[in-house]
Design a protein around this motif. Structure first.
Motif, PDB file in Angstrom:
ATOM      1  N   LYS A  86       0.853  -1.190   0.000  1.00 30.91           N
ATOM      2  CA  LYS A  86       0.000   0.000   0.000  1.00 30.91           C
ATOM      3  C   LYS A  86       0.891   1.244   0.000  1.00 30.91           C
ATOM      4  CE  LYS A  86      -3.230  -2.468   3.034  1.00 30.91           C
ATOM      5  NZ  LYS A  86      -3.928  -2.437   4.355  1.00 30.91           N
ATOM      6  N   PRO A  87       0.361   2.372  -0.405  1.00 33.83           N
ATOM      7  CA  PRO A  87       1.169   3.606  -0.364  1.00 33.83           C
ATOM      8  C   PRO A  87       1.725   3.890   1.026  1.00 33.83           C
ATOM      9  CG  PRO A  87      -0.773   3.950  -1.707  1.00 33.83           C
ATOM     10  CD  PRO A  87      -0.931   2.590  -1.082  1.00 33.83           C
ATOM     11  N   GLU A  88       0.998   3.517   2.059  1.00 35.32           N
ATOM     12  CA  GLU A  88       1.490   3.762   3.414  1.00 35.32           C
ATOM     13  C   GLU A  88       2.641   2.849   3.819  1.00 35.32           C
ATOM     14  OE1 GLU A  88      -1.680   3.256   2.444  1.00 35.32           O
ATOM     15  OE2 GLU A  88      -2.814   2.077   3.932  1.00 35.32           O
ATOM     16  N   ASP A  89       3.007   1.904   2.967  1.00 38.11           N
ATOM     17  CA  ASP A  89       4.195   1.088   3.210  1.00 38.11           C
ATOM     18  C   ASP A  89       5.465   1.807   2.748  1.00 38.11           C
ATOM     19  OD1 ASP A  89       2.314  -1.818   2.245  1.00 38.11           O
ATOM     20  OD2 ASP A  89       2.806  -1.153   4.277  1.00 38.11           O
ATOM     21  N   THR A  90       5.301   2.937   2.104  1.00 32.88           N
ATOM     22  CA  THR A  90       6.450   3.715   1.658  1.00 32.88           C
ATOM     23  C   THR A  90       7.302   4.124   2.857  1.00 32.88           C
ATOM     24  OG1 THR A  90       5.346   4.553  -0.321  1.00 32.88           O
ATOM     25  CG2 THR A  90       7.191   5.857   0.544  1.00 32.88           C
ATOM     26  N   ALA A  91       8.586   3.777   2.808  1.00 32.94           N
ATOM     27  CA  ALA A  91       9.472   4.043   3.935  1.00 32.94           C
ATOM     28  C   ALA A  91      10.887   3.591   3.582  1.00 32.94           C
ATOM     29  CB  ALA A  91       9.001   3.296   5.182  1.00 32.94           C
ATOM     30  N   VAL A  92      11.817   3.978   4.430  1.00 27.68           N
ATOM     31  CA  VAL A  92      13.151   3.369   4.391  1.00 27.68           C
ATOM     32  C   VAL A  92      13.102   2.164   5.322  1.00 27.68           C
ATOM     33  CG1 VAL A  92      15.605   3.654   4.823  1.00 27.68           C
ATOM     34  CG2 VAL A  92      14.257   5.579   3.932  1.00 27.68           C
ATOM     35  N   TYR A  93      13.468   1.018   4.807  1.00 23.97           N
ATOM     36  CA  TYR A  93      13.420  -0.231   5.570  1.00 23.97           C
ATOM     37  C   TYR A  93      14.833  -0.591   6.047  1.00 23.97           C
ATOM     38  CZ  TYR A  93       8.582  -1.020   4.344  1.00 23.97           C
ATOM     39  OH  TYR A  93       7.204  -0.906   4.240  1.00 23.97           O
ATOM     40  N   TYR A  94      14.903  -0.942   7.335  1.00 27.21           N
ATOM     41  CA  TYR A  94      16.183  -1.255   7.959  1.00 27.21           C
ATOM     42  C   TYR A  94      16.179  -2.688   8.485  1.00 27.21           C
ATOM     43  CZ  TYR A  94      16.807   3.819   8.084  1.00 27.21           C
ATOM     44  OH  TYR A  94      16.919   5.145   7.745  1.00 27.21           O
ATOM     45  N   CYS A  95      17.260  -3.375   8.243  1.00 32.60           N
ATOM     46  CA  CYS A  95      17.477  -4.699   8.794  1.00 32.60           C
ATOM     47  C   CYS A  95      18.148  -4.560  10.162  1.00 32.60           C
ATOM     48  CB  CYS A  95      18.377  -5.491   7.839  1.00 32.60           C
ATOM     49  SG  CYS A  95      18.847  -7.127   8.397  1.00 32.60           S
ATOM     50  N   ASN A  96      17.809  -5.443  11.085  1.00 35.79           N
ATOM     51  CA  ASN A  96      18.366  -5.426  12.429  1.00 35.79           C
ATOM     52  C   ASN A  96      18.719  -6.839  12.863  1.00 35.79           C
ATOM     53  OD1 ASN A  96      17.464  -5.850  15.545  1.00 35.79           O
ATOM     54  ND2 ASN A  96      18.539  -3.905  15.294  1.00 35.79           N
ATOM     55  N   ALA A  97      19.820  -6.972  13.577  1.00 32.95           N
ATOM     56  CA  ALA A  97      20.210  -8.273  14.108  1.00 32.95           C
ATOM     57  C   ALA A  97      20.782  -8.106  15.503  1.00 32.95           C
ATOM     58  CB  ALA A  97      21.235  -8.945  13.204  1.00 32.95           C
ATOM     59  N   VAL A  98      20.465  -9.048  16.369  1.00 34.70           N
ATOM     60  CA  VAL A  98      20.947  -9.055  17.756  1.00 34.70           C
ATOM     61  C   VAL A  98      21.528 -10.428  18.028  1.00 34.70           C
ATOM     62  CG1 VAL A  98      20.311  -8.841  20.176  1.00 34.70           C
ATOM     63  CG2 VAL A  98      19.192  -7.407  18.460  1.00 34.70           C
ATOM     64  N   GLY A  99      22.729 -10.451  18.598  1.00 37.07           N
ATOM     65  CA  GLY A  99      23.345 -11.745  18.866  1.00 37.07           C
ATOM     66  C   GLY A  99      24.649 -11.600  19.605  1.00 37.07           C
ATOM     67  N   TYR A 100      25.550 -12.540  19.321  1.00 36.17           N
ATOM     68  CA  TYR A 100      26.861 -12.552  19.977  1.00 36.17           C
ATOM     69  C   TYR A 100      27.956 -12.673  18.933  1.00 36.17           C
ATOM     70  CZ  TYR A 100      24.451 -13.119  24.388  1.00 36.17           C
ATOM     71  OH  TYR A 100      23.649 -12.915  25.481  1.00 36.17           O
ATOM     72  N   ARG A 101      29.057 -11.948  19.166  1.00 36.07           N
ATOM     73  CA  ARG A 101      30.222 -12.045  18.303  1.00 36.07           C
ATOM     74  C   ARG A 101      31.108 -13.207  18.727  1.00 36.07           C
ATOM     75  NH1 ARG A 101      32.203  -6.076  19.200  1.00 36.07           N
ATOM     76  NH2 ARG A 101      34.183  -6.983  18.540  1.00 36.07           N
ATOM     77  N   ASP A 102      32.161 -13.458  17.966  1.00 36.41           N
ATOM     78  CA  ASP A 102      33.042 -14.581  18.263  1.00 36.41           C
ATOM     79  C   ASP A 102      33.547 -14.558  19.697  1.00 36.41           C
ATOM     80  OD1 ASP A 102      34.558 -14.976  14.970  1.00 36.41           O
ATOM     81  OD2 ASP A 102      32.761 -15.808  15.893  1.00 36.41           O
ATOM     82  N   SER A 103      33.754 -13.371  20.215  1.00 36.03           N
ATOM     83  CA  SER A 103      34.273 -13.255  21.563  1.00 36.03           C
ATOM     84  C   SER A 103      33.179 -13.356  22.613  1.00 36.03           C
ATOM     85  CB  SER A 103      35.000 -11.918  21.712  1.00 36.03           C
ATOM     86  OG  SER A 103      34.108 -10.852  21.427  1.00 36.03           O
ATOM     87  N   ALA A 104      31.987 -13.728  22.182  1.00 36.97           N
ATOM     88  CA  ALA A 104      30.836 -13.858  23.071  1.00 36.97           C
ATOM     89  C   ALA A 104      30.398 -12.507  23.618  1.00 36.97           C
ATOM     90  CB  ALA A 104      31.111 -14.840  24.206  1.00 36.97           C
ATOM     91  N   VAL A 105      30.738 -11.465  22.889  1.00 37.48           N
ATOM     92  CA  VAL A 105      30.274 -10.134  23.233  1.00 37.48           C
ATOM     93  C   VAL A 105      28.978  -9.869  22.478  1.00 37.48           C
ATOM     94  CG1 VAL A 105      30.805  -7.684  23.069  1.00 37.48           C
ATOM     95  CG2 VAL A 105      32.620  -9.321  23.622  1.00 37.48           C
ATOM     96  N   ALA A 106      27.992  -9.386  23.208  1.00 37.60           N
ATOM     97  CA  ALA A 106      26.702  -9.121  22.582  1.00 37.60           C
ATOM     98  C   ALA A 106      26.807  -7.991  21.569  1.00 37.60           C
ATOM     99  CB  ALA A 106      25.667  -8.773  23.640  1.00 37.60           C
ATOM    100  N   PHE A 107      26.011  -8.065  20.528  1.00 33.49           N
ATOM    101  CA  PHE A 107      25.978  -6.988  19.538  1.00 33.49           C
ATOM    102  C   PHE A 107      24.552  -6.738  19.091  1.00 33.49           C
ATOM    103  CE2 PHE A 107      24.773  -8.901  15.517  1.00 33.49           C
ATOM    104  CZ  PHE A 107      25.051 -10.238  15.676  1.00 33.49           C
ATOM    105  N   GLU A 108      24.348  -5.540  18.595  1.00 32.49           N
ATOM    106  CA  GLU A 108      23.140  -5.190  17.869  1.00 32.49           C
ATOM    107  C   GLU A 108      23.585  -4.359  16.683  1.00 32.49           C
ATOM    108  OE1 GLU A 108      20.139  -2.842  19.831  1.00 32.49           O
ATOM    109  OE2 GLU A 108      18.647  -3.281  18.277  1.00 32.49           O
ATOM    110  N   SER A 109      23.214  -4.774  15.493  1.00 29.12           N
ATOM    111  CA  SER A 109      23.628  -4.071  14.286  1.00 29.12           C
ATOM    112  C   SER A 109      22.436  -3.689  13.430  1.00 29.12           C
ATOM    113  CB  SER A 109      24.584  -4.957  13.468  1.00 29.12           C
ATOM    114  OG  SER A 109      25.808  -5.133  14.140  1.00 29.12           O
TER     115      SER A 109
END
Length: 120
Positions: A86-109
């Protein structure tokens, strides 16, 4: 660091379909939730859909019945199939991920965003 790269945005007519894809790369140990957000013109960023590592999806009311989120854990990718747009779907769409890096450090990108325009 973990990088997210989106693809698949563009111009689509009302009632049409579009598929967005996002690939995560970098020092990834595991990814928990992946999702799609969007920022309509002049508005704040809002959730579109989330999917857990086990594949359980959650949708915003605006996306229910029209959008489908999926992921490939082996490839660290997430996709959003958008139908009956629909026209109201017009937007900039962003991907998001939450998890852990190799060092077991949490990330959000976040990805850089991809423009979706619904117009005739």
């Amino acid at each position: 660091q973990v990088q997210l790269v989106e693809s698949g945005g563009g111009l689509v007519q009302p009632g049409g379909s579009l598929r967005l894809s996002c690939a995560a790369s970098g020092s990834i140990f595991s990814i928990n939730a992946m999702g799609w957000y969007r920022r309509p013109p002049g508005k704040q960023r809002e959730l579109v859909a989330l999917i857990s590592s086990g594949g359980s999806p959650n949708y915003a009311d605006s996306a229910k019945g029209r959008f489908t989120i999926s992921r490939d854990n082996a490839k660290n990718t997430v996709s959003l199939q958008m139908n009956s747009v629909k026209p109201e779907d017009t937007a900039v769409y962003y991907c998001n991920a939450v998890g852990y890096r190799d060092s077991a450090v949490a990330f959000e990108s976040w990805g850089q965003g991809t423009q979706v325009t619904v117009s005739s």
